[in-house]
Design an enzyme around this catalytic site. Structure first.
Site: not given
Ligand code: NDP
Length: 454
Positions: A130, A228-229, A262
């Site tokens: 998001w 990309e985490l 990130c």
């Molecule tokens: P998530 O990894 O939970 O979400 C990112 C995407 O992955 C969303 O579309 C989510 O879906 C999806 N997702 C998560 N787990 C699964 C799964 N097991 N199977 C399929 N789809 C999955 O990140 P969060 O939004 O919870 O953010 C948490 C943390 O992640 C942040 O605090 C930050 O540290 C990191 N982050 C890093 C980003 C970057 O740009 N690298 C961007 C956003 C977060 P859904 O929304 O439905 O859960």
């Protein structure tokens, strides 16, 4: 109904969306696979021409797209507008460079004639976060459109408005059905899609937990994946840094997008003799940053994307303090129902503090004092993350030598982080693998098909 738009400025649920079903997924897989097959008989030029129209359509819908992002996840409208412009430039870039990137590559061998051609591989499942609702999608969609890989998009459940709007714009601009199929699917259906033979790969941007889970599914299904985490990027101020430049860049490098980037600078590493001055600089600018209404152009710091993001960050700051960190500064609470987080500065984070190796996704800066360049490099590298870093020095060669010693995928000299269509983006260690953008991003899901004649 998992997918909803909750406006982070008010906490109000503006819209809910029906979840997609297994039948919806099956339809998307059928349409996507048919498109993949038919695209194999059409030219890159045809797709590039459509992509150029999509770039125009993005600009034509700039306000709608920017507002959708602000309503979904609260970012400043001005930043959302900038994101739309960047996305149009990424799409234009691949429209212009597509044919060059997809050209046949001759290979030198004494054994005969050899070259490889680049071919599409099938549907790619894109799991996106998001924090940049449009940019995260575009940097996967545009290169794969050129390659001929249709995308099934599973966007974050908090930004359905932006996801659907962009998919509609792409279709309206002339993309064939199935080129970008946005589905409001749950994790089980993502897993089902990854295991489907019509899907060639999966990419995810998001958390380590989400990345590990999706990569596990991909591994079991023998599908390629890119991740990309998160990051815990260092901002290293060397002793020959231009102090005016540092002052101008440091606050924004942390506060942009309310700190939810990130690759934003999270750990500021400063030489002992400049440490107090730097903390004062940061304090001064953080105290002036206006937190508030994301639609108001005078606002500097938007609310966080969700209540849970706000609660998680609050907990992390408390954990840091309980672990011995000093809360040097935090702006007074704004109040109201918005998911605000006031600019915060922490110091004295020691290695045994649980926060030492955690990413804080919001406007919280950690400042570290070091006594030498070697100590600065060692501290920057003492992280499970390896996404990016920033180095300040008035001697560019000096900065480049330091950059080469940092274990990350990207280094930015005398600037905060940057993302441009022609620059590869990605990390190492727990920040993931693979690259997006540039020619490297286009190659992620390509079949480099060797053709050899002895
Ligand atoms: P998530 O990894 O939970 O979400 C990112 C995407 O992955 C969303 O579309 C989510 O879906 C999806 N997702 C998560 N787990 C699964 C799964 N097991 N199977 C399929 N789809 C999955 O990140 P969060 O939004 O919870 O953010 C948490 C943390 O992640 C942040 O605090 C930050 O540290 C990191 N982050 C890093 C980003 C970057 O740009 N690298 C961007 C956003 C977060 P859904 O929304 O439905 O859960």
């Amino acid at each position: 109904m998992t997918y909803k738009t909750t406006y982070p400025y008010t906490g109000e649920v503006l819209q809910t969306y029906d979840d997609a079903t297994a039948a919806d997924l099956e339809k998307a897989l059928t349409v996507g696979h048919d498109l993949y097959k038919s695209w194999r008989h059409t030219s890159v030029k045809e797709r590039a021409d459509i992509l150029a129209k999509i770039a125009d359509a993005i600009i034509a819908h700039k306000q709608e797209l920017a507002q959708a992002m602000t309503y979904d996840m609260g970012k400043l409208l001005t930043e959302a507008e900038g994101e739309v412009d960047l996305c149009a430039s990424i799409v234009s870039y691949y429209a212009e460079k597509g044919e060059e990137f997809m050209a046949d590559t001759p290979l030198e061998t004494p054994a005969g004639n050899a070259h490889y051609i680049k071919q599409s591989t099938g549907i790619i499942v894109a799991v996106e976060p998001w924090n940049f609702p449009l940019y995260q999608v575009v940097r996967v969609f545009a290169p794969n459109f050129i390659v001929g890989n249709p995308i099934i998009l599973k966007h974050a459940s908090i930004c359905p408005k932006s996801a659907q709007l962009f998919a509609d714009i792409v279709l309206e601009a002339g993309a064939p059905e199935g080129a970008l199929n946005n589905l409001f699917i749950d994790y089980d259906l993502v897993s089902k899609a990854i295991h489907d033979p019509r899907v060639a790969g999966v990419c995810l941007t998001g958390s380590e937990r989400g990345g590990a889970s999706v990569a596990k599914e991909a591994g079991e299904a023998l599908k390629k994946s890119t991740l990309e985490l998160g990051g815990n990027d260092a901002f290293i101020i060397l002793d020959d840094a231009d102090w005016d430049e540092v002052k101008a860049v440091a606050p924004g490098a942390r506060l942009y997008n309310a700190g939810q980037v990130c690759t934003s600078s999270k750990r500021f590493i400063v030489m002992a003799d400049k440490y107090d001055e730097f903390v004062d600089v940061l304090k001064d600018s953080f105290s002036k940053a206006k937190v508030g209404d994301p639609m108001d152009p005078a606002t500097d710091v938007a609310p966080l994307s969700s209540k849970s993001a706000q609660e998680k960050l609050q907990k992390q700051v408390q954990t840091a303090i309980d672990g011995g960190a000093t809360l040097v500064y935090r702006q007074d609470p704004v109040g109201g129902d918005g998911f605000f987080f006031e600019p915060t500065i922490l110091t004295d984070i020691t290695k045994d503090n649980p926060i030492y190796n955690q990413e804080m996704f919001g406007p919280v800066a950690s400042v570290y004092k070091v006594n030498s360049e070697e100590e600065a490099i060692a501290l920057a590298n003492d992280s499970s993350y390896g996404l990016g870093n920033t180095i300040f020095s008035s001697d560019i060669e000096h900065a480049q030598r330091v950059a080469a010693q940092i274990e990350t995928g990207m280094s930015f000299i005398n600037s905060g982080w940057a993302s441009l269509p022609e620059l590869p983006f990605g990390g190492v260690k727990n920040s993931g693998y693979g690259r997006e953008l540039s020619e490297l991003g286009l190659n992620a899901f390509v079949n480099e098909h060797l053709i050899f004649e002895p």
